[in-house]
Design a protein around this motif. Structure first.
Motif, short mmCIF file in Angstrom:
data_model
loop_
_atom_site.label_atom_id
_atom_site.label_comp_id
_atom_site.label_asym_id
_atom_site.label_seq_id
_atom_site.Cartn_x
_atom_site.Cartn_y
_atom_site.Cartn_z
N ALA A 231 31.46 -31.11 -36.51
CA ALA A 231 32.68 -30.65 -35.89
C ALA A 231 33.69 -30.28 -36.96
CB ALA A 231 33.25 -31.74 -35.00
N PHE A 232 34.56 -29.38 -36.63
CA PHE A 232 35.59 -28.96 -37.55
C PHE A 232 36.85 -28.66 -36.77
CE2 PHE A 232 33.09 -25.24 -36.44
CZ PHE A 232 34.04 -24.33 -36.06
N THR A 233 37.97 -28.59 -37.49
CA THR A 233 39.26 -28.29 -36.89
C THR A 233 39.72 -26.93 -37.37
OG1 THR A 233 39.79 -30.64 -36.92
CG2 THR A 233 41.64 -29.10 -36.63
N PHE A 234 40.14 -26.08 -36.44
CA PHE A 234 40.67 -24.79 -36.83
C PHE A 234 41.99 -24.98 -37.54
CE2 PHE A 234 37.95 -23.13 -33.39
CZ PHE A 234 37.33 -22.11 -34.10
N LYS A 235 42.22 -24.16 -38.53
CA LYS A 235 43.48 -24.19 -39.26
C LYS A 235 44.07 -22.79 -39.20
CE LYS A 235 45.46 -24.82 -43.80
NZ LYS A 235 45.15 -24.90 -45.23
N TYR A 236 45.26 -22.68 -38.71
CA TYR A 236 45.92 -21.39 -38.60
C TYR A 236 46.91 -21.23 -39.75
CZ TYR A 236 43.93 -21.40 -33.96
OH TYR A 236 43.06 -21.43 -32.92
N GLY A 237 46.96 -20.03 -40.30
CA GLY A 237 47.90 -19.76 -41.37
C GLY A 237 49.27 -19.44 -40.82
N ASP A 238 50.21 -19.32 -41.73
CA ASP A 238 51.57 -18.96 -41.33
C ASP A 238 51.73 -17.45 -41.32
OD1 ASP A 238 51.64 -18.27 -44.00
OD2 ASP A 238 52.94 -19.94 -44.59
N MET A 239 52.91 -16.97 -41.01
CA MET A 239 53.15 -15.54 -40.91
C MET A 239 53.00 -14.85 -42.26
SD MET A 239 53.33 -14.94 -37.80
CE MET A 239 53.85 -13.24 -37.75
N ALA A 240 53.33 -15.55 -43.34
CA ALA A 240 53.15 -14.96 -44.67
C ALA A 240 51.67 -14.69 -44.93
CB ALA A 240 53.72 -15.89 -45.74
N SER A 241 50.81 -15.58 -44.48
CA SER A 241 49.37 -15.36 -44.62
C SER A 241 48.94 -14.15 -43.80
CB SER A 241 48.58 -16.58 -44.13
OG SER A 241 48.85 -17.70 -44.92
N PHE A 242 49.47 -14.04 -42.60
CA PHE A 242 49.13 -12.92 -41.72
C PHE A 242 49.54 -11.59 -42.35
CE2 PHE A 242 50.27 -9.90 -38.36
CZ PHE A 242 49.06 -9.81 -37.69
N TYR A 243 50.79 -11.50 -42.81
CA TYR A 243 51.29 -10.25 -43.36
C TYR A 243 50.81 -10.00 -44.78
CZ TYR A 243 54.13 -9.56 -39.26
OH TYR A 243 54.53 -9.35 -37.96
N GLY A 244 50.29 -11.02 -45.44
CA GLY A 244 49.78 -10.86 -46.80
C GLY A 244 48.53 -10.00 -46.85
N GLY A 245 47.80 -9.98 -45.75
CA GLY A 245 46.61 -9.15 -45.66
C GLY A 245 45.44 -9.65 -46.47
N LEU A 246 44.43 -8.82 -46.52
CA LEU A 246 43.17 -9.17 -47.16
C LEU A 246 43.35 -9.41 -48.66
CD1 LEU A 246 40.15 -9.58 -46.72
CD2 LEU A 246 39.85 -7.12 -47.02
N GLU A 247 44.15 -8.58 -49.32
CA GLU A 247 44.32 -8.72 -50.76
C GLU A 247 44.92 -10.07 -51.13
OE1 GLU A 247 46.12 -6.13 -54.45
OE2 GLU A 247 45.54 -5.12 -52.60
N ALA A 248 45.87 -10.55 -50.34
CA ALA A 248 46.45 -11.87 -50.60
C ALA A 248 45.42 -12.98 -50.40
CB ALA A 248 47.65 -12.09 -49.69
N LYS A 249 44.47 -12.75 -49.51
CA LYS A 249 43.46 -13.77 -49.19
C LYS A 249 42.35 -13.82 -50.23
CE LYS A 249 40.84 -16.05 -45.83
NZ LYS A 249 41.00 -17.45 -46.03
N ILE A 250 41.84 -12.65 -50.65
CA ILE A 250 40.65 -12.66 -51.52
C ILE A 250 40.85 -12.01 -52.88
CG2 ILE A 250 39.12 -12.70 -49.53
CD1 ILE A 250 38.43 -9.75 -50.19
N GLY A 251 41.95 -11.29 -53.08
CA GLY A 251 42.18 -10.65 -54.36
C GLY A 251 42.08 -9.13 -54.28
N THR A 252 42.30 -8.51 -55.41
CA THR A 252 42.32 -7.05 -55.51
C THR A 252 40.92 -6.50 -55.77
OG1 THR A 252 44.52 -7.24 -56.46
CG2 THR A 252 43.40 -5.14 -56.77
N PRO A 253 40.55 -5.43 -55.08
CA PRO A 253 39.23 -4.84 -55.35
C PRO A 253 39.22 -4.10 -56.69
CG PRO A 253 40.43 -3.48 -53.79
CD PRO A 253 41.27 -4.71 -54.05
N ASP A 254 38.04 -3.94 -57.25
CA ASP A 254 37.86 -3.18 -58.47
C ASP A 254 38.06 -1.70 -58.13
OD1 ASP A 254 36.48 -1.70 -60.65
OD2 ASP A 254 35.79 -3.69 -61.26
N ASN A 255 38.69 -0.93 -59.01
CA ASN A 255 38.90 0.49 -58.71
C ASN A 255 37.64 1.33 -58.91
OD1 ASN A 255 38.94 0.42 -61.48
ND2 ASN A 255 40.72 1.73 -61.72
N LYS A 256 36.62 0.79 -59.55
CA LYS A 256 35.31 1.45 -59.66
C LYS A 256 34.46 0.85 -58.54
CE LYS A 256 35.74 2.32 -64.54
NZ LYS A 256 35.27 1.97 -65.89
N ILE A 257 34.72 1.32 -57.33
CA ILE A 257 34.22 0.66 -56.12
C ILE A 257 32.71 0.51 -56.08
CG2 ILE A 257 34.25 0.71 -53.60
CD1 ILE A 257 36.83 2.47 -53.87
N LEU A 258 31.99 1.61 -56.20
CA LEU A 258 30.53 1.54 -56.07
C LEU A 258 29.90 0.69 -57.17
CD1 LEU A 258 28.20 2.45 -54.28
CD2 LEU A 258 27.94 4.45 -55.75
#
Length: 171
Positions: free
Chosen positions: A1-28
């Motif tokens: 069993a686990f408990t869901f954890k919800y982030g705050d509004m800053a997490s929501f508006y921070g988007g993917l980059e705030a969550k996992i980091g910046t992608p490499d510009n040499k994508i492929l």
């Protein structure tokens, strides 16, 4: 069993980059590295739903280099047990052949009529990777828990995850 954890509004508006980091510009190049040259690239994992055992390097080859001679691609052991997976060549010199690039051209024509930005081949590759067995790793990385997380061995698939997200937004 686990408990869901919800982030705050800053997490929501921070988007993917705030969550996992910046992608490499040499994508492929970065996506290739994430699947073929990281600690988990040749480590086997099995999807719980389809029972398909594979590696990130194998899945990269399945999507990007499917025409390799003599390769036997992993098959499902549940649901569609033993059913061969369908490869889709990345490109061809024939505009009539069913390839990822030709499908992408059709999608981009539709996007253009809607006034939307075209989808990149990297985004299409990301979408194809996500709809295969690698979804278990990508999902667990984003959730921060799950059985596939430990098997990532520190590989966070940052650039691939951004490509997948961009594919979903455009699709």
């Amino acid at each position: 069993a686990f408990t869901f954890k919800y982030g705050d509004m800053a997490s929501f508006y921070g988007g993917l980059e705030a969550k996992i980091g910046t992608p490499d510009n040499k994508i492929l190049e970065a996506m290739r590295r994430e699947h073929t040259a990281e600690a988990d690239s040749r480590e086997y994992f099995t999807t719980s739903n389809y029972g398909l055992t594979t590696t990130p390097a194998t899945e990269w080859a399945f999507v990007v280099e499917p025409s390799q001679q003599g390769v036997v691609w992993p098959v499902e052991t549940r649901i569609n047990a033993g059913c061969a997976r369908v490869t889709l060549p990345l490109r061809s010199f024939s505009p009539d052949e069913d390839t990822l690039e030709n499908r992408l051209q059709k999608v981009n024509s539709r996007l253009a009529t809607l006034g939307q930005t075209s989808m990149l081949i990297e985004e299409a590759i990301g979408g194809r990777l996500y709809t295969g067995p690698l979804f278990v790793k990508f999902n667990d990385l984003l959730r921060g828990f799950g059985p596939a997380l430990k098997g990532c061995l520190g590989n966070r698939y940052v650039t691939t995850t951004h490509a997948v997200n961009s594919c979903i937004v455009k699709a």
